[in-house]
Design a protein around this motif. Sequence first.
Motif, PDB file in Angstrom:
ATOM      1  N   LYS A 147      35.697  -9.432  60.750  1.00  8.88           N
ATOM      2  CA  LYS A 147      36.748  -9.071  61.697  1.00  8.88           C
ATOM      3  C   LYS A 147      36.541  -9.770  63.039  1.00  8.88           C
ATOM      4  O   LYS A 147      37.494 -10.216  63.679  1.00  8.88           O
ATOM      5  CB  LYS A 147      36.743  -7.553  61.872  1.00  8.88           C
ATOM      6  N   ALA A 148      35.281  -9.877  63.457  1.00  5.65           N
ATOM      7  CA  ALA A 148      34.975 -10.477  64.759  1.00  5.65           C
ATOM      8  C   ALA A 148      35.067 -12.002  64.742  1.00  5.65           C
ATOM      9  O   ALA A 148      35.235 -12.626  65.798  1.00  5.65           O
ATOM     10  CB  ALA A 148      33.576 -10.053  65.211  1.00  5.65           C
ATOM     11  N   SER A 149      34.962 -12.599  63.562  1.00  5.82           N
ATOM     12  CA  SER A 149      34.821 -14.051  63.476  1.00  5.82           C
ATOM     13  C   SER A 149      35.999 -14.825  64.068  1.00  5.82           C
ATOM     14  O   SER A 149      35.827 -15.939  64.566  1.00  5.82           O
ATOM     15  CB  SER A 149      34.625 -14.467  62.014  1.00  5.82           C
ATOM     16  N   ASP A 150      37.196 -14.240  64.031  1.00  7.26           N
ATOM     17  CA  ASP A 150      38.370 -14.961  64.534  1.00  7.26           C
ATOM     18  C   ASP A 150      39.074 -14.222  65.671  1.00  7.26           C
ATOM     19  O   ASP A 150      40.249 -14.454  65.933  1.00  7.26           O
ATOM     20  CB  ASP A 150      39.362 -15.237  63.394  1.00  7.26           C
ATOM     21  N   ASP A 151      38.330 -13.340  66.339  1.00  7.70           N
ATOM     22  CA  ASP A 151      38.916 -12.577  67.445  1.00  7.70           C
ATOM     23  C   ASP A 151      37.866 -12.418  68.540  1.00  7.70           C
ATOM     24  O   ASP A 151      36.926 -11.634  68.403  1.00  7.70           O
ATOM     25  CB  ASP A 151      39.389 -11.207  66.956  1.00  7.70           C
ATOM     26  N   ALA A 152      38.022 -13.143  69.609  1.00 13.02           N
ATOM     27  CA  ALA A 152      37.027 -13.158  70.696  1.00 13.02           C
ATOM     28  C   ALA A 152      36.988 -11.853  71.471  1.00 13.02           C
ATOM     29  O   ALA A 152      36.100 -11.657  72.305  1.00 13.02           O
ATOM     30  CB  ALA A 152      37.304 -14.316  71.650  1.00 13.02           C
ATOM     31  N   THR A 153      37.935 -10.939  71.203  1.00 11.79           N
ATOM     32  CA  THR A 153      37.916  -9.647  71.901  1.00 11.79           C
ATOM     33  C   THR A 153      37.141  -8.593  71.124  1.00 11.79           C
ATOM     34  O   THR A 153      36.966  -7.476  71.603  1.00 11.79           O
ATOM     35  CB  THR A 153      39.342  -9.127  72.143  1.00 11.79           C
ATOM     36  N   VAL A 154      36.678  -8.948  69.916  1.00  8.45           N
ATOM     37  CA  VAL A 154      35.978  -7.992  69.050  1.00  8.45           C
ATOM     38  C   VAL A 154      34.550  -8.463  68.801  1.00  8.45           C
ATOM     39  O   VAL A 154      34.320  -9.641  68.506  1.00  8.45           O
ATOM     40  CB  VAL A 154      36.704  -7.836  67.700  1.00  8.45           C
ATOM     41  N   ALA A 155      33.606  -7.567  68.918  1.00  9.75           N
ATOM     42  CA  ALA A 155      32.231  -7.828  68.503  1.00  9.75           C
ATOM     43  C   ALA A 155      31.889  -6.886  67.369  1.00  9.75           C
ATOM     44  O   ALA A 155      32.367  -5.745  67.326  1.00  9.75           O
ATOM     45  CB  ALA A 155      31.257  -7.639  69.659  1.00  9.75           C
ATOM     46  N   GLY A 156      31.088  -7.343  66.435  1.00 12.21           N
ATOM     47  CA  GLY A 156      30.677  -6.514  65.313  1.00 12.21           C
ATOM     48  C   GLY A 156      29.208  -6.175  65.392  1.00 12.21           C
ATOM     49  O   GLY A 156      28.440  -6.824  66.122  1.00 12.21           O
ATOM     50  N   ILE A 157      28.821  -5.156  64.645  1.00 18.89           N
ATOM     51  CA  ILE A 157      27.407  -4.830  64.469  1.00 18.89           C
ATOM     52  C   ILE A 157      27.085  -5.074  63.012  1.00 18.89           C
ATOM     53  O   ILE A 157      27.599  -4.397  62.121  1.00 18.89           O
ATOM     54  CB  ILE A 157      27.113  -3.372  64.860  1.00 18.89           C
ATOM     55  N   ALA A 158      26.255  -6.089  62.763  1.00 16.53           N
ATOM     56  CA  ALA A 158      25.943  -6.506  61.403  1.00 16.53           C
ATOM     57  C   ALA A 158      24.589  -7.195  61.422  1.00 16.53           C
ATOM     58  O   ALA A 158      23.947  -7.300  62.467  1.00 16.53           O
ATOM     59  CB  ALA A 158      27.033  -7.446  60.871  1.00 16.53           C
ATOM     60  N   ASN A 159      24.146  -7.686  60.277  1.00 20.35           N
ATOM     61  CA  ASN A 159      22.883  -8.411  60.248  1.00 20.35           C
ATOM     62  C   ASN A 159      23.113  -9.906  60.462  1.00 20.35           C
ATOM     63  O   ASN A 159      24.253 -10.389  60.463  1.00 20.35           O
ATOM     64  CB  ASN A 159      22.121  -8.138  58.939  1.00 20.35           C
ATOM     65  N   ALA A 160      22.021 -10.639  60.640  1.00 17.26           N
ATOM     66  CA  ALA A 160      22.122 -12.069  60.948  1.00 17.26           C
ATOM     67  C   ALA A 160      22.731 -12.849  59.789  1.00 17.26           C
ATOM     68  O   ALA A 160      23.424 -13.851  60.011  1.00 17.26           O
ATOM     69  CB  ALA A 160      20.738 -12.621  61.297  1.00 17.26           C
ATOM     70  N   LEU A 161      22.487 -12.416  58.545  1.00 13.29           N
ATOM     71  CA  LEU A 161      23.071 -13.098  57.391  1.00 13.29           C
ATOM     72  C   LEU A 161      24.581 -12.996  57.417  1.00 13.29           C
ATOM     73  O   LEU A 161      25.289 -13.982  57.168  1.00 13.29           O
ATOM     74  CB  LEU A 161      22.524 -12.491  56.098  1.00 13.29           C
ATOM     75  N   ALA A 162      25.107 -11.814  57.727  1.00 15.74           N
ATOM     76  CA  ALA A 162      26.558 -11.643  57.809  1.00 15.74           C
ATOM     77  C   ALA A 162      27.139 -12.539  58.894  1.00 15.74           C
ATOM     78  O   ALA A 162      28.216 -13.125  58.711  1.00 15.74           O
ATOM     79  CB  ALA A 162      26.901 -10.181  58.090  1.00 15.74           C
ATOM     80  N   ALA A 163      26.455 -12.641  60.026  1.00 17.39           N
ATOM     81  CA  ALA A 163      26.931 -13.521  61.099  1.00 17.39           C
ATOM     82  C   ALA A 163      27.030 -14.955  60.608  1.00 17.39           C
ATOM     83  O   ALA A 163      28.036 -15.646  60.833  1.00 17.39           O
ATOM     84  CB  ALA A 163      25.991 -13.417  62.298  1.00 17.39           C
ATOM     85  N   GLU A 164      25.999 -15.417  59.926  1.00 21.28           N
ATOM     86  CA  GLU A 164      25.984 -16.794  59.424  1.00 21.28           C
ATOM     87  C   GLU A 164      27.090 -17.028  58.401  1.00 21.28           C
ATOM     88  O   GLU A 164      27.824 -18.024  58.467  1.00 21.28           O
ATOM     89  CB  GLU A 164      24.623 -17.091  58.806  1.00 21.28           C
TER      90      GLU A 164
END
Length: 283
Positions: free
Chosen positions: A145-162
Motif C-alpha cells: 500500500k505504501a509503495s506507490d503513495d508517499a503519504t502512507v508509511a507501512g509497518i513491515a519487515n525489511a523483506l517486504a520493503a524490498e
Amino acid sequence: MNDMDNSIAFLGPIGSYTHKAAMFFAGELGIEDAVLVECTSFDEVFDAVDRGRSKYGVVAKENSIEGPVTATLDNFAFRSSSVILAEKVIDIRHCLVASPDATVETIKTIASHPQGLAQCRRYLNERFPGKETVATTSTSESARKASDDATVAGIANALAAELHGCKVMAADIGDHLGNQTAFALIGRQGAAESLVSDTYKTSLALWLQNDRAGVLNMILGEFAFAGINLTMIQSRPLKQQLGDYMFFAEFQGRDTDVHAQTALSCLRLKLREVKVLGSYPVL
C-alpha cells in the motif's frame, strides 16, 4: 510430484512474516519448487487446505506480546479439520517502510496489520503523534500500500520493503525486544511425517460437560498428576450464549507418551470432548 503436493497457502502478499515461515517449512519439507498460494486471511488459509486447494497452510499461532491468535484457535475449534504438523518461531523485527519518494513530512497515515500497529505504539506516538492509523490484512500488505503513495508509511519487515519497492525509513521500531511469533504448518494428519525434532508439543481443544465450580482446577489437576508441563491454557467463548466457554491447552511432549495418554484418557471421561489439534515437532 504435482503442484498440489508442492502447494503451501499463506497470508499474503509476499514478504509477510507468514511468507517467511512458509519458505522455511518448504525447505524443511524438501520442497524446492513450492507453489505459494497467497491468501487474504487466516480463514482463507484454512479453507484452502480443508477444500483441497493446497496441501499445506501456514498460520500464526501465538505472539510473545499479544498472546494466542484467536482467529487461528477458532478455526481449529469450530471450522477446520486440519491439524498442526509443525511449529516454527520467527523473530518479529518491524520496520517503518515507505515509497522511495516519501519523507517524514509527506507521511499522513501509518498502515499495518493491527498487531503491527499495536506492537509499535510507543514509536508511533513519539515520532508520528496524531497521525491516522489504518489496519491492513497483513504487514506486507501495508508495504504494498505504501509503495506507490508517499503519504502512507507501512509497518513491515525489511523483506517486504524490498519485494514491494519500498525504502526502510527506520528499522527495529517495535516497542519490545524479543518479539516473536510461533507459526504453525497445518494440513491433513500424517502429511508431514518427515519432519522430526528433539522437541514436541501437543495442542488440545477441551469442551466441558457443563460449567461448574472447579472444572479448570480439575483439568489442571489431571495434567499435574501425570507430571505434564502445560505451556498454555486459555478459555474461549463457544459463540452460543454468554457464559459458555471451552479451553485450549498445550503441553510439552507427544500425545502418544504414556503420561499424556493417562491424562487424556482421564479427561475424556470427565469432559464432553477432547480434540487433539496436533502433536508436532518444534523446528
